[in-house]
Design an enzyme around this catalytic site. Structure first.
Site, mmCIF file in Angstrom:
data_model
loop_
_atom_site.group_PDB
_atom_site.id
_atom_site.type_symbol
_atom_site.label_atom_id
_atom_site.label_comp_id
_atom_site.label_asym_id
_atom_site.label_seq_id
_atom_site.Cartn_x
_atom_site.Cartn_y
_atom_site.Cartn_z
ATOM 1 N N HIS A 117 -108.900 51.454 -31.990
ATOM 2 C CA HIS A 117 -108.310 52.656 -32.595
ATOM 3 C C HIS A 117 -108.257 52.497 -34.115
ATOM 4 O O HIS A 117 -108.416 51.399 -34.648
ATOM 5 C CB HIS A 117 -106.887 52.879 -32.067
ATOM 6 C CG HIS A 117 -105.914 51.827 -32.511
ATOM 7 N ND1 HIS A 117 -105.927 50.535 -32.023
ATOM 8 C CD2 HIS A 117 -104.919 51.863 -33.436
ATOM 9 C CE1 HIS A 117 -104.982 49.829 -32.602
ATOM 10 N NE2 HIS A 117 -104.354 50.607 -33.475
ATOM 11 N N ASP A 119 -105.335 53.877 -37.169
ATOM 12 C CA ASP A 119 -103.946 54.333 -37.116
ATOM 13 C C ASP A 119 -103.823 55.802 -37.530
ATOM 14 O O ASP A 119 -104.321 56.206 -38.578
ATOM 15 C CB ASP A 119 -103.075 53.463 -38.044
ATOM 16 C CG ASP A 119 -103.067 51.995 -37.580
ATOM 17 O OD1 ASP A 119 -103.184 51.753 -36.365
ATOM 18 O OD2 ASP A 119 -102.949 51.103 -38.445
ATOM 19 N N ARG A 280 -95.705 45.743 -40.341
ATOM 20 C CA ARG A 280 -96.820 46.534 -40.860
ATOM 21 C C ARG A 280 -96.312 47.661 -41.762
ATOM 22 O O ARG A 280 -95.343 48.336 -41.413
ATOM 23 C CB ARG A 280 -97.604 47.137 -39.691
ATOM 24 C CG ARG A 280 -98.973 47.641 -40.064
ATOM 25 C CD ARG A 280 -99.627 48.324 -38.887
ATOM 26 N NE ARG A 280 -99.169 49.694 -38.782
ATOM 27 C CZ ARG A 280 -99.490 50.527 -37.780
ATOM 28 N NH1 ARG A 280 -100.267 50.126 -36.799
ATOM 29 N NH2 ARG A 280 -99.051 51.761 -37.761
HETATM 30 C C1 SIN Z 1 -102.025 47.602 -34.925
HETATM 31 O O1 SIN Z 1 -101.782 48.023 -36.041
HETATM 32 O O2 SIN Z 1 -102.644 48.265 -34.103
HETATM 33 C C2 SIN Z 1 -101.612 46.194 -34.563
HETATM 34 C C3 SIN Z 1 -102.641 45.215 -34.997
HETATM 35 C C4 SIN Z 1 -102.296 43.806 -34.587
HETATM 36 O O3 SIN Z 1 -101.224 43.572 -34.027
HETATM 37 O O4 SIN Z 1 -103.109 42.926 -34.838
#
Ligand code: SIN
Length: 290
Positions: A117, A119, A280
């Site tokens: 995906h 984001d 994040r």
């Molecule tokens: C994400 O942003 O989809 C998570 C990515 C990850 O945990 O490496």
């Protein structure tokens, strides 16, 4: 390999690598990702450092900064050098509204991002990029890597006939598809947007394939069966073409900055019963350019 696939690979792998003055860059593969050293993200970076990081981001799309010790404020300051911060949606019940906690324990049935995906593609204005700072990893040798895939190359390696067809199409991105199995708060408005199926990067104008398995539900110009077959073929191409990919193996204190406009990612859940933790921050982008 077909001649158009070879041409696409030649074009991307023979690009000159920029010379940097304020940082050291080592590519992860010739088509995607770079490790950056010589930058301390806990400090205020100079205009020249930020300009060189922008150049590296434009050319390599996934930047890996290791051995960083940063606070939430440092993380947000670095992200805000690239655009407006994007609040987490749905908002976290407590803590900083811009910090998405990525937490996996042995109790997890699944983990966030465990599928290809980008984001926020169901939003009318999807995210420009995300910065994930991982501080706790599974034991060394026990997995938890993140895979990335280059959507410029995914488009360029398709046959000219397929590219000409895709150029005319749009695709619906539906937040409900990505929610499968998760119940959002009652006041959460599920996003759903029609996007160009082939987009252009806002900074380079290069074309890229803009569908992803987590969000893309339908090509409205096609019959349902045709749409499903076409999307399945494109999702398989993204997942099953290793030359499009790079892999980041995390170490504690690694921050990875990726471009959501031209890269997809896949967090691999292969580390049960170990834990993994990170934070994040995402950056706002604009409307997708067709
Ligand atoms: C994400 O942003 O989809 C998570 C990515 C990850 O945990 O490496």
């Amino acid at each position: 390999m077909e001649s158009y696939e070879r041409e696409a690979l030649e074009a991307i792998t023979t690009r000159p690598v920029h010379n940097y003055r304020t940082l050291t860059l080592e590519r992860i593969t010739p088509v995607l990702g770079a490790e950056i050293s010589g930058v301390d993200l806990s400090e205020n970076l100079s205009a020249e450092q930020l300009e060189e990081i922008r150049t590296a981001f434009r050319d390599h799309h996934v930047l890996v900064f290791r051995d960083q010790t940063i606070s939430i404020e440092d993380h947000k300051r670095f992200a805000s050098a690239f655009g407006e911060l994007r609040p987490v949606n749905p908002a976290p019940p407590e803590g900083d509204p811009y910090i998405l906690e990525i937490r996996t324990t042995s109790a997890a049935a699944n983990v966030a991002g465990n599928g290809w995906h980008a984001d926020g593609t169901a939003d009318a204005e999807p995210s420009l990029g995300s910065m994930l700072y991982i501080t706790e990893i599974p034991e060394p040798g026990c997995g938890g890597d993140t895979l990335f895939a280059n959507m410029h190359l995914a488009y360029d390696m398709l046959s000219p006939t397929m590219r000409a067809l895709l150029d005319q199409l749009t695709a619906v991105h539906d937040g409900a598809k990505a929610l499968a199995g998760y119940t959002p708060p009652a006041d959460y408005v599920i996003p759903k947007t029609e996007q160009p199926l082939v987009a252009r990067h806002p900074e380079t104008d290069r074309k890229l394939l803009y569908v992803n398995k987590a969000y893309t539900s339908r090509v409205p110009q096609l019959a349902a069966r045709e749409s499903e077959a076409l999307l399945d073929m494109l999702f398989d191409t993204i997942a099953c073409t290793p030359v499009l990919h790079c892999r980041v193996r995390w170490t504690p204190g690694t921050l990875v900055f990726w471009d959501n406009r031209c890269v997809q990612h896949h967090a691999t859940y292969d580390y049960y019963p170990f834990a993994r933790y990170g934070q994040r921050v995402a950056i706002n982008g604009g409307a997708v350019k067709g």
